[in-house]
Design an enzyme around this catalytic site. Structure first.
Site: not given
Length: 254
Positions: A144, A159
């Site tokens: 990501s 995250y």
């Protein structure tokens, strides 16, 4: 000639579903996994079969590493029964979920949940399946841009940390698997219209124009924008690329 086979985790929707379909369009058989969303996985299988491809859907909880040996057994059975093979060629570690909380409000439970699925899962699932992965194969880990400066936003410290760990793990896998000719890369999507964080974009469409405005190419990403890159990295076009993290974000915060 034996048909190539890919395993794509978390392929019941979004990027995983797109990647599975794009991989199948290139003539590769697909074993795809789902956790909660069996109907989505069956939709993916149906889309692949409609185009003349071959796919099998298997259940997998990427956050429960103790189930991985049994999953490997089900992969062995699917390879034998569907493709008359005892190995596979490509692995896409895509299964994941998004959860946000400001640093001060991040609990150990949330941290551990993200870690199990986003980092420990790909690590030990790859380890479990590695004996079945054919020499000269390829792996793509879905990371990501939350792990890079371009995509950093408050609320994604846990995250982004797990996804950053997966970027580093990708390089180590590439180094250690290279004697077998196995290539390992990662793709880092930016904001993409998926079901992440409980269908956040459907529930909060008002955030989309702001994200599009911060994207050089002027729109939100779509699953196929990332799925085609995953398929290309696994395919012959990617034969000289390994240990790379490729941001696929349309130029977010460029």
């Amino acid at each position: 000639m034996t048909m190539r086979v890919a395993i794509v985790t978390g392929a019941s929707s979004g990027i995983g579903q797109s990647a599975a379909i794009q991989i199948a369009k290139r003539g590769t058989g697909v074993i795809l996994t789902y956790n909660g969303n069996q109907y989505g996985a069956l939709d993916t299988v149906a889309a692949i079969e409609k185009d003349g491809g071959t796919a099998v859907a298997l259940p997998l909880d990427a956050g429960r590493s103790e189930t991985f040996p049994a999953f490997r057994d089900s992969v062995v059975a699917a390879l034998r029964d569907t493709w008359r093979r005892d190995t596979f060629d490509h692995l896409v570690n895509n299964a994941g979920f998004g959860q946000m909380a400001l640093f001060e409000e991040t609990t150990e439970e949330m941290f551990d949940g993200l870690m199990r699925v986003l980092l420990k899962g790909p690590y030990f699932l790859t380890q479990t399946l590695l004996p079945l992965l054919a020499d000269g194969g390829a792996i793509v880990n879905v990371t990501s841009n939350a792990a890079s400066f371009a995509g950093m936003e408050p609320g994604y410290s846990a995250y982004g940390t797990m996804k950053g760990g997966l970027v580093v793990l990708t390089r180590y896998m590439a180094k250690e698997f290279s004697p077998r000719g196995i290539r390992v890369n990662s793709v880092s999507p930016g904001s993409t219209r998926t079901r992440i964080a409980g269908n956040a974009f459907e529930r909060h469409p008002e955030v989309i124009p702001g994200l599009a405005a911060r994207t050089a190419l002027g729109r939100l990403g779509e699953p196929d924008d990332i799925g085609v890159v995953v398929a290309a990295l696994l395919g012959d076009e990617g034969c000289w690329i390994t240990a790379q993290d490729i941001e696929v974000s349309g130029g977010y915060n460029l």
